[in-house]
Enzyme design. Sequence first.
Site, mmCIF file in Angstrom:
data_model
loop_
_atom_site.group_PDB
_atom_site.id
_atom_site.type_symbol
_atom_site.label_atom_id
_atom_site.label_comp_id
_atom_site.label_asym_id
_atom_site.label_seq_id
_atom_site.Cartn_x
_atom_site.Cartn_y
_atom_site.Cartn_z
ATOM 1 N N ASP A 241 -2.937 -3.408 -9.687
ATOM 2 C CA ASP A 241 -3.314 -3.161 -8.314
ATOM 3 C C ASP A 241 -3.618 -4.763 -8.053
ATOM 4 O O ASP A 241 -4.810 -5.090 -7.418
ATOM 5 C CB ASP A 241 -4.607 -2.462 -8.394
ATOM 6 C CG ASP A 241 -5.091 -2.267 -7.146
ATOM 7 O OD1 ASP A 241 -6.299 -2.230 -7.118
ATOM 8 O OD2 ASP A 241 -4.414 -2.453 -6.098
ATOM 9 N N ILE B 54 -8.007 -6.174 -9.468
ATOM 10 C CA ILE B 54 -8.030 -5.712 -7.986
ATOM 11 C C ILE B 54 -7.410 -6.879 -7.067
ATOM 12 O O ILE B 54 -7.743 -7.870 -7.408
ATOM 13 C CB ILE B 54 -9.561 -5.620 -7.799
ATOM 14 C CG1 ILE B 54 -9.730 -4.852 -6.518
ATOM 15 C CG2 ILE B 54 -10.353 -6.710 -8.007
ATOM 16 C CD1 ILE B 54 -11.212 -4.415 -5.928
ATOM 17 N N SER B 55 -6.780 -6.214 -6.188
ATOM 18 C CA SER B 55 -5.945 -7.072 -5.150
ATOM 19 C C SER B 55 -7.133 -7.993 -4.329
ATOM 20 O O SER B 55 -8.069 -7.682 -4.192
ATOM 21 C CB SER B 55 -5.188 -6.320 -4.476
ATOM 22 O OG SER B 55 -4.101 -5.485 -4.967
ATOM 23 N N PRO B 56 -6.628 -9.145 -4.172
ATOM 24 C CA PRO B 56 -7.455 -10.229 -3.010
ATOM 25 C C PRO B 56 -7.773 -9.553 -1.824
ATOM 26 O O PRO B 56 -6.695 -8.897 -1.445
ATOM 27 C CB PRO B 56 -6.616 -11.479 -3.257
ATOM 28 C CG PRO B 56 -5.771 -11.431 -4.228
ATOM 29 C CD PRO B 56 -5.306 -10.011 -4.429
#
Length: 416
Positions: free
Chosen positions: A3, A88-90
């Site tokens: 992700d 976790i995506s930026p």
Amino acid sequence: MKDAVAFVGRASLLSAIVWAGAVSAGPRDPFAETRSRMVDRFVRAEGITDEAVLEAMRAVPRHAFVATKDRARAYFDIPLPIGYGQTISPPYIVGYMTAAIAPQRGDRVLEVGTGSGYQAAVLAAMGAEVYSIEIVEPLARQAEKTLDRLGYDGVHVRAGDGYLGWPEAAPFDRVIVTCSPEDVPRPLVDQMAEGGRMIVPLGERYQQAFYLFTKTDGRLVEEQLLPTLFVPMTGESEKRRDVQPDPLAPAVVNGGFELDVNGDGRADGWHYQRNTTLAEREEGGTFLSIATDEPGTLAQALQGFPVDGRKIGGLDFQMLVRAADVRPGRENTASPSVLVHYFDSTRRPLGLGRVGPWRDTPQWRPIRHRVAVPQAAREAVIAVGLHGATGRLDVDEIRFTAVPRYGVPRPPARPK
């Protein structure tokens, strides 16, 4: 499946993102002001103007989707580890991908690659019915618990092979893939509704680009978007790639900045570009110009590559450099330079090498410099940029040669 965009945020953090302001101590939501600043600085300021997306990101408590120890960094434009090698995506990437598919209230959205649940929460906050699939079962369970606790009833989570989709919930108006396949998985195409949109990062392990697909008359119409670098799907799908990376032969792709296939003014092969332009040299050819007059602003281009530090002891860089109006920042690395960030087999950072820094150099200057490779390194990211300084940095003809770890000759002399 992952992700996150691999390395993007790690490199941007190490490239001296400056965060202005502290957490506000509001009575009901102490993170509200910080979220608003995150959206303004890292999403709106970078060109995402869809107000529905911005409002959703202002509303979703990003800190709730990361480990307690990482909550102080939840509102930086970086990915954060969530366990099992996932991140976790930026915020910028979440905003960019969401805006690209433009989900509408009531849409059915399939998300492939959820790990934290954050992307799913943003989609749900826009009024979508979201079906999220994660290959790592413990992360799927954790994401489901977090989403339930926060009241996101419109999100459905399960563990499984995301590339097979969710056939019993199809058709989907939107599909968002937050891991990187080599080609578009056929089941995802079959499960798209007519007129539906899908965004997916496609390409080789270290060379990808976002593609936006629209289903028209049963066929996909594609549009190539930004270059990117996503962590690939884990397991057999990754092993079955036709093109496998070679960590014993690392190299720079498009180091002459001549390739721009879709004509968007961004050099192919380089991702997370900020404040960059392609320009023509007087003697012919194209170079990359990176410029900003705002201290602490992202002004960079990144590229990932594999490198096996057990066999490779150094990288001999060569390039052409020109700089003007340089004002270094406060951090040690806040000067025009090339930073090489190294990561081990679990993608933990190992430190960095550096070529530069440079001050004002009105004429093109040839650069030769060796940087050491940590023995535990398995992957790396080149970050070319100002790294928090102001001014302009022009670069061209970037390349390096791998140096064997044992029997390493003396490094080349720097030109005077």
